[in-house]
Structures are given as C-alpha cells and as structure tokens.
Design a protein around this motif. Structure first.
Motif, PDB file in Angstrom:
ATOM      1  N   VAL A  97       6.530   6.441  -5.715  1.00 18.22           N
ATOM      2  CA  VAL A  97       7.445   5.949  -4.684  1.00 18.22           C
ATOM      3  C   VAL A  97       6.930   4.634  -4.103  1.00 18.22           C
ATOM      4  N   LEU A  98       5.620   4.533  -3.889  1.00 15.09           N
ATOM      5  CA  LEU A  98       5.063   3.316  -3.308  1.00 15.09           C
ATOM      6  C   LEU A  98       5.166   2.105  -4.254  1.00 15.09           C
ATOM      7  N   LYS A  99       5.274   2.353  -5.541  1.00 17.55           N
ATOM      8  CA  LYS A  99       5.461   1.236  -6.487  1.00 17.55           C
ATOM      9  C   LYS A  99       6.790   0.536  -6.256  1.00 17.55           C
ATOM     10  N   PHE A 100       7.792   1.275  -5.813  1.00 16.98           N
ATOM     11  CA  PHE A 100       9.120   0.707  -5.640  1.00 16.98           C
ATOM     12  C   PHE A 100       9.334   0.083  -4.265  1.00 16.98           C
ATOM     13  N   ILE A 101       8.433   0.354  -3.349  1.00 24.15           N
ATOM     14  CA  ILE A 101       8.590  -0.187  -1.975  1.00 24.15           C
ATOM     15  C   ILE A 101       8.005  -1.574  -1.907  1.00 24.15           C
TER      16      ILE A 101
END
Length: 101
Positions: A97-101
């Motif tokens: 999820v943090l890769k996309f933020i």
C-alpha cells in the motif's frame, strides 16, 4: 576466493525472474523486490535488503521457526507460527500500500 564469490553474485543477478505483473499490467506485485532482497542478504547488505523488501525479516523469522519446530516441540509453537504469519502478511500488505502512496 574473492573473485569466485563476486562471479557467483554476478551470475545470480543474471538468472533473476522478471515480474510479469509489472511487465503486463505496469505496476508492482506484492512480491516485487523479494529476489533482490535475498541477493542483498547474501551479499551482507542488510539495510538495503530491508529497503528493497521490508517483509524479508519476518519471513526469515517464520521460516527459521518452522525449521526449528520441525525438530523440536514448542509449547506455544502454533501460536508463534500464526503470529509470524500474520506479521509477514501485514508487512507485505503495508509495504504494498505504501508503494502506491
């Protein structure tokens, strides 16, 4: 000796599998970075392995405990395995999820 170790690392990088999800769909899968993290671990670069794939350490703990549990019986072995599995999956999902933020 040192030259053969360097040559073996170079050969490992040649045989890494590409991420088909990234090639076809254009974005990373939850497992992207695992091979490179293992390569960094084999080279002794622990910080870069964590930066590449943060779930590498919970997964390593899980596999180490599973191997020990195979030979020794632990009183709360199933609870530890379940906790390490949840920690591994949570780390993978949070990183994804943090890769996309």
């Amino acid at each position: 000796m040192k030259i053969t170790l360097i040559a073996s690392y170079l050969r490992l990088e040649e045989y890494m599998l590409p991420c088909f999800s990234k090639q076809i769909l254009g974005f990373d899968c939850p497992g992207c970075g695992l091979q490179r993290a293992i390569l960094f671990l084999s080279k002794g670069d622990f910080l870069m392995a964590f930066k590449m794939y943060p779930a590498i350490y919970p997964i390593m703990l899980l596999f180490a405990f599973l191997a020990m549990n195979k030979f020794f019986t632990f009183k709360y072995g199933n609870q530890v395995i379940s906790s390490l599995m949840i920690l591994s999956v949570a780390t993978i999902l949070i990183n994804y999820v943090l890769k996309f933020i």
